[in-house]
Structure formats: structure tokens, C-alpha cells
Design an enzyme around this catalytic site. Structure first.
Site, PDB file in Angstrom:
ATOM      1  N   ASP A  16       0.828  -1.213   0.000  1.00 29.50           N
ATOM      2  CA  ASP A  16       0.000   0.000   0.000  1.00 29.50           C
ATOM      3  C   ASP A  16       0.862   1.262   0.000  1.00 29.50           C
ATOM      4  OD1 ASP A  16      -2.399   1.345  -0.048  1.00 29.50           O
ATOM      5  OD2 ASP A  16      -2.759   1.208   2.109  1.00 29.50           O
ATOM      6  N   ASN A  64     -10.791  -2.622  -5.900  1.00 34.07           N
ATOM      7  CA  ASN A  64      -9.972  -1.663  -6.655  1.00 34.07           C
ATOM      8  C   ASN A  64     -10.531  -1.375  -8.056  1.00 34.07           C
ATOM      9  OD1 ASN A  64      -6.825  -2.794  -5.185  1.00 34.07           O
ATOM     10  ND2 ASN A  64      -8.082  -1.017  -4.614  1.00 34.07           N
TER      11      ASN A  64
HETATM   12  C1  IPE Z   1      -5.545  -2.762  -0.420  1.00 34.27           C
HETATM   13  O1  IPE Z   1      -5.207  -1.420  -0.568  1.00 34.27           O
HETATM   14  C2  IPE Z   1      -5.358  -3.481  -1.689  1.00 34.27           C
HETATM   15  C3  IPE Z   1      -3.998  -3.485  -2.225  1.00 34.27           C
HETATM   16  C4  IPE Z   1      -2.916  -3.047  -1.665  1.00 34.27           C
HETATM   17  C5  IPE Z   1      -3.888  -4.095  -3.510  1.00 34.27           C
HETATM   18  P1  IPE Z   1      -6.301  -0.270  -0.784  1.00 34.27           P
HETATM   19  O2  IPE Z   1      -5.544   0.992  -0.839  1.00 34.27           O
HETATM   20  O3  IPE Z   1      -7.163  -0.617  -1.927  1.00 34.27           O
HETATM   21  O4  IPE Z   1      -7.169  -0.395   0.556  1.00 34.27           O
HETATM   22  P2  IPE Z   1      -8.020   0.672   1.347  1.00 34.27           P
HETATM   23  O5  IPE Z   1      -9.017   1.238   0.379  1.00 34.27           O
HETATM   24  O6  IPE Z   1      -7.090   1.719   1.864  1.00 34.27           O
HETATM   25  O7  IPE Z   1      -8.649  -0.107   2.463  1.00 34.27           O
HETATM   26  C1  IPE Z   2      -1.495   0.241  -3.463  1.00 33.50           C
HETATM   27  O1  IPE Z   2      -1.262   1.611  -3.441  1.00 33.50           O
HETATM   28  C2  IPE Z   2      -1.658  -0.303  -4.867  1.00 33.50           C
HETATM   29  C3  IPE Z   2      -3.040  -0.703  -5.228  1.00 33.50           C
HETATM   30  C4  IPE Z   2      -4.063  -0.745  -4.424  1.00 33.50           C
HETATM   31  C5  IPE Z   2      -3.254  -1.083  -6.608  1.00 33.50           C
HETATM   32  P1  IPE Z   2      -2.467   2.644  -3.466  1.00 33.50           P
HETATM   33  O2  IPE Z   2      -2.786   2.940  -4.877  1.00 33.50           O
HETATM   34  O3  IPE Z   2      -3.588   2.139  -2.651  1.00 33.50           O
HETATM   35  O4  IPE Z   2      -1.804   3.908  -2.794  1.00 33.50           O
HETATM   36  P2  IPE Z   2      -2.491   4.891  -1.747  1.00 33.50           P
HETATM   37  O5  IPE Z   2      -3.034   4.044  -0.635  1.00 33.50           O
HETATM   38  O6  IPE Z   2      -3.577   5.607  -2.488  1.00 33.50           O
HETATM   39  O7  IPE Z   2      -1.392   5.792  -1.304  1.00 33.50           O
HETATM   40 MG    MG Z   3      -4.125   2.350  -0.703  1.00 37.88          MG
END
Ligand code: IPE
Ligand code: IPE
Ligand code: MG
Length: 236
Positions: A16, A64
């Protein structure tokens, strides 16, 4: 390496913070994703170096898909690129590759690349890389339940056959040991649906580093932290 370091056999990472990493630098979120993919390569190498046997990473959740279309499209290109361009490297390094999640929602091109990489690497035994793609813990448990219900209906099994072992055999992680350590980068302290069944006795660690900055040193710190934990499994 320190003498008293306990190496987890299976590490799982919720990768994340790609977006926040990019934002902090005044860059587009997509740049964060590209750098997250680079960090994944470093992490695989570091896991192998420390003697970790299995790495599971959360790359794309069932939720996602609700992100802006441009971001989802970019991620799909990144996955296809990873599946095709990195495949040689994974084979050279004898890494067994598995997708955890429902492949059917992806384009035929991505589905084929996933299946090809899985079949090209399925006989490797040294190191396993599981990538959770279109993965959700609820969806996985429902998938298992439906398959068991079908087997019950057709008379293949009886109600008394349903136990933890049978249930696990219907999960995407069938045949694998559960994660010893789950790391979520970027400071968020939640699972967001990751490995709900498999994480029942995992240790958790939430470093503040954004995933694109994750590296061997960060992994070492996580393993040091894990080494301090006392895993009791309900015993005294
Ligand atoms: C969880 O991260 C999924 C991945 C890292 C692929 P998200 O960024 O989607 O999760 P939330 O929305 O903060 O819970
Ligand atoms: C994790 O990074 C990757 C995916 C969920 C695909 P994020 O895209 O969730 O990054 P933040 O949480 O918005 O910083
Ligand atoms: Mg995230």
C-alpha cells in the site's frame, strides 16, 4: 545476520501507499504504481536472500475496480507488462508463480499471460510468489462455499466431510502454509479483505514506509520485529 533472527517461512505484504508516495513527490499516482512494481522485484530478491520460502503480495483487490478508469487501465497495462516481461526473470530464478483471485474478470490477454506463467513455473519448489489479483477474502470464502455445496449436492462428499482441511483445499492458497508475517506498508492498520481465512494466526506489522520505498533494509527490520514475537497459538 543476527543469531537470534527467526525467518518467517511465508511473508505476505499488502503493498500500500503507491499513490501517497507519488503525491508527496508531486507526481501522478501511476508513477507510484510503476515504482511499486520495482519495489516488488527488490522484495522478492531480499526474501530469497533471507531464506523466506513464500512471498504473497496483494496487488489488486476486488474493490480496486471502483477506482478511476484511467488508473485501472494503467494498472492492467502494468500487470500485463509484468506477466510477460518479468516471466523470463522468474523462470531464471526458479520462482513458482501463482495468481490468487478470480482471473475471469481480466482481459483474455491478461488471463492467458497469467495461465502461461503459472504453467511455465509450476514445477519450481525453491521459492513461491503468490500475487493476489482481483482478490477479496469474502469472495474467496464464498467461492469455497459454493464449490463445497456443489460437491455436497452431487453426493461427492457428505456434511461430516466438511472440516478445515477440506475448506482450505477450495481456497486459492490450496496446499500452501498460511502466512507467518503480514506486513502492510504506508501505516494503514487494516486487512482490506486480504487472506481473511489464512491470517488467523499470522503476526502483523505496519511500517509507515510507502511501498515504493520498501527494500531489503525494510524487510530486515520487519523480520527483526517478527523475531521478537511470541506465537502461542492459544497455548500457554
Ligand atoms: C488494499 O489497498 C489493496 C492493495 C494493496 C492491492 P487499498 O488501498 O485498496 O485499501 P483501502 O481502500 O485503503 O482499504
Ligand atoms: C497500493 O497503493 C496499490 C493498489 C491498491 C493497486 P495505493 O494505490 O492504494 O496507494 P495509496 O493508498 O492511495 O497511497
Ligand atoms: Mg491504498
Amino acid at each position: 545476520m543476527e543469531e537470534n533472527l527467526k525467518i518467517p517461512g511465508h511473508i505476505a505484504i499488502i503493498m500500500d501507499g503507491n499513490g501517497r508516495w507519488a503525491k508527496k513527490k508531486g507526481l501522478a499516482r501511476t508513477v507510484g504504481h510503476t515504482n511499486g512494481a520495482k519495489a516488488l522485484q527488490r522484495t522478492i530478491e531480499a526474501c530469497k536472500k533471507f531464506g523466506v520460502k513464500t512471498l504473497t503480495v496483494y496487488a489488486f483487490s476486488t474493490e480496486n475496480w471502483s477506482r478511476p478508469k484511467e488508473e485501472v487501465d494503467f494498472l492492467m497495462k502494468l500487470f500485463l507488462n509484468y506477466l510477460t516481461k518479468q516471466s523470463k526473470k522468474l523462470i531464471e530464478n526458479k520462482i513458482k508463480f501463482n495468481v490468487l483471485g478470480d482471473k475471469l474478470r481480466f482481459s483474455p490477454e491478461i488471463q492467458n499471460a497469467m495461465k502461461k506463467l503459472e504453467s511455465d513455473t509450476q514445477n519450481f519448489t525453491e521459492f513461491t510468489l503468490n500475487v493476489a489479483l482481483n482478490y477479496g477474502g469474502h469472495a474467496e470464502i464464498i467461492k469455497a462455499t459454493k464449490e463445497i455445496a456443489e460437491d455436497l449436492k452431487s453426493g461427492k462428499i457428505s456434511v461430516d466431510d466438511i472440516d478445515e482441511k477440506l475448506f482450505e483445499s477450495h481456497l486459492y492458497t490450496c496446499g500452501q502454509l498460511p502466512p507467518d508475517l503480514i506486513i502492510r506498508t504506508s501505516g494503514e492498520q487494516r486487512l482490506s479483505g486480504f487472506l481473511l481465512w489464512q491470517s488467523s494466526y499470522s503476526e502483523f506489522y505496519f511500517p509507515s514506509v510507502h511501498f515504493p520505498d520498501f527494500d531489503e533494509k525494510q524487510l530486515y527490520i520487519a523480520i527483526q520485529e517478527y523475531s521478537k514475537r511470541d506465537r502461542r497459538y492459544g497455548k500457554v
